[in-house]
Write an enzyme that holds these catalytic residues in place. Structure first.
Site, PDB file in Angstrom:
ATOM      1  N   ALA A 181     -29.972 -25.611 -42.929  1.00 14.39           N
ATOM      2  CA  ALA A 181     -31.270 -26.303 -42.907  1.00 14.39           C
ATOM      3  C   ALA A 181     -31.740 -26.483 -41.459  1.00 14.39           C
ATOM      4  CB  ALA A 181     -31.148 -27.656 -43.603  1.00 14.39           C
ATOM      5  N   ASP A 196     -30.627 -24.950 -38.777  1.00 15.53           N
ATOM      6  CA  ASP A 196     -30.720 -23.659 -38.077  1.00 15.53           C
ATOM      7  C   ASP A 196     -32.063 -22.996 -38.366  1.00 15.53           C
ATOM      8  OD1 ASP A 196     -28.046 -24.365 -37.850  1.00 15.53           O
ATOM      9  OD2 ASP A 196     -27.385 -22.894 -39.332  1.00 15.53           O
TER      10      ASP A 196
HETATM   11  O1  LIG Z   1     -20.375 -24.938 -39.000  1.00 15.53           O
HETATM   12  C1  LIG Z   1     -20.406 -23.957 -38.286  1.00 15.53           C
HETATM   13  O2  LIG Z   1     -19.777 -23.871 -37.235  1.00 15.53           O
HETATM   14  C2  LIG Z   1     -21.241 -22.834 -38.677  1.00 15.53           C
HETATM   15  O3  LIG Z   1     -21.802 -22.222 -37.832  1.00 15.53           O
HETATM   16  C3  LIG Z   1     -21.331 -22.503 -40.131  1.00 15.53           C
HETATM   17  C4  LIG Z   1     -22.695 -22.573 -40.743  1.00 15.53           C
HETATM   18  O4  LIG Z   1     -23.287 -21.287 -40.813  1.00 15.53           O
HETATM   19  C5  LIG Z   1     -23.646 -23.502 -40.077  1.00 15.53           C
HETATM   20  O5  LIG Z   1     -23.018 -24.711 -39.791  1.00 15.53           O
HETATM   21  C6  LIG Z   1     -24.825 -23.777 -40.944  1.00 15.53           C
HETATM   22  O6  LIG Z   1     -25.655 -24.668 -40.279  1.00 15.53           O
END
Ligand SMILES: O=C(O)C(=O)C[C@H](O)[C@H](O)CO
Length: 322
Positions: free
Chosen positions: A277, A279
């Site tokens: 969300a 991102d």
């Molecule tokens: O939590 C993380 O480190 C990530 O990058 C995984 C997920 O893709 C991300 O958190 C989603 O916002």
């Protein structure tokens, strides 16, 4: 006000008209193997990671002549090769991806309960932890970017030394005209402790033009009573734009030129999976800023994109663009 990050960059992987100026967004951090719940108790394997998710959504909403790149580090094994192929196949320039021989990529699994996600990680030794080890390579990649985006996770996976090197490189890029955007994205377990997390976030904010925090995380990390406290902290750290996201609730905005504003995101019928969300909000926001939108309008676009993404499973939701 001119679009954020307009300066001439190099030609990159994206098709563009001859002579057109290239406004290039470079996102920096860790992309992992993602195991996302699918029907019948199965998991579907993909590749995702907060800053990559931002690059991926930005690629889909920016015009074709605006390049989008990703900087991380991966191994030299087969899954690392697949990951780099995937990045490039998504239209994201992977030429700044660093290869390291003795490591591989991390992995995370999504668990869902009533649309709210939690993650389990296998990333302790991931190659991405070395993304800032080559200072010259960082400077070279940053020199070609107009807007550089990173997150609290990018900072958290680095050693203290590497984080200082990374922030110094951002500071040089900023002095050379790049616009730096910081999504504070908290992952407490990745930090040595609460004070290390607070110090690290403020270190990141001190080299950022735009800061995009989430209020629930700021409450947890800094004990903020109101979004105004969140804004003040990042404003005092040197940001010119702060947008405090608050899930489905009101976003609070402060910008050095536009002043204060708020935006109430449209209600979402059913939240299926809140992964990515923030991102996708960042992608919609930065893409709008890079194409000339005001901070308020960019906030609206970021919130609208995030509202679509949470109605789909997994971090990357291609079908919202069909
Ligand atoms: O939590 C993380 O480190 C990530 O990058 C995984 C997920 O893709 C991300 O958190 C989603 O916002």
């Amino acid at each position: 006000m001119p679009p954020v990050g307009v300066r001439r960059g190099r030609a990159d992987a994206q098709p563009r008209a001859a002579g057109a100026s290239v406004t290039r967004l470079l996102c920096v951090g860790e992309i992992m193997v993602e195991m996302a719940p699918a029907d019948g108790g199965l998991f579907s394997m993909g590749f995702a990671g907060d800053t990559f998710n931002t690059a991926w959504y930005a690629r889909r909403v920016l015009p074709d002549d605006v390049g989008v790149g990703y900087l991380t580090a991966v191994g030299t094994d087969a899954v690392s090769d697949r990951m780099v192929d995937f990045i490039a196949a998504q239209g994201v320039d992977a030429s700044a991806v660093r290869r390291v021989e003795d490591r591989t990529v991390g992995l995370y699994m999504i668990q869902l309960q009533d649309g709210e996600r939690s993650f389990s990680y296998w990333r302790g030794q991931s190659a991405a932890k070395t993304l800032a080890d080559d200072e010259a390579a960082l400077d070279a990649a940053f020199a070609e970017a107009s807007v550089i985006q990173f997150s609290g996770i990018t900072l958290a996976i680095l050693s203290d030394e590497a984080r200082a090197r990374f922030c110094a490189a951002l500071s040089r890029a900023r002095a050379n005209g790049a616009h730096v955007a910081f999504d504070t994205n908290l992952r407490p377990r990745l930090w040595a402790g609460p004070q290390a997390m607070r110090d690290g976030l403020l270190q990141g904010a001190s080299v950022a033009d735009t800061v995009l925090p989430s209020f629930d995380e700021e409450q947890m990390c800094f004990g903020d009573a109101t979004p105004a406290e969140t804004i003040d902290r990042y404003r005092n750290a040197g940001a010119r734009t702060v947008v405090v996201k608050n899930g489905a609730e009101r976003c609070h905005i402060w910008d050095a030129d536009e002043g204060k504003a708020t935006h109430d995101p449209a209600p979402v019928a059913k939240v299926v999976d809140s992964t990515a969300a923030g991102d996708s909000f960042g992608a919609g926001f930065l893409a709008a800023r890079m194409t000339g939108a005001s901070v308020l309008e960019a906030t609206k676009q970021g919130a609208a994109l995030a509202g679509k993404v949470v109605q789909k499973r997994g971090a990357l939701a291609p079908d919202i663009f069909e």
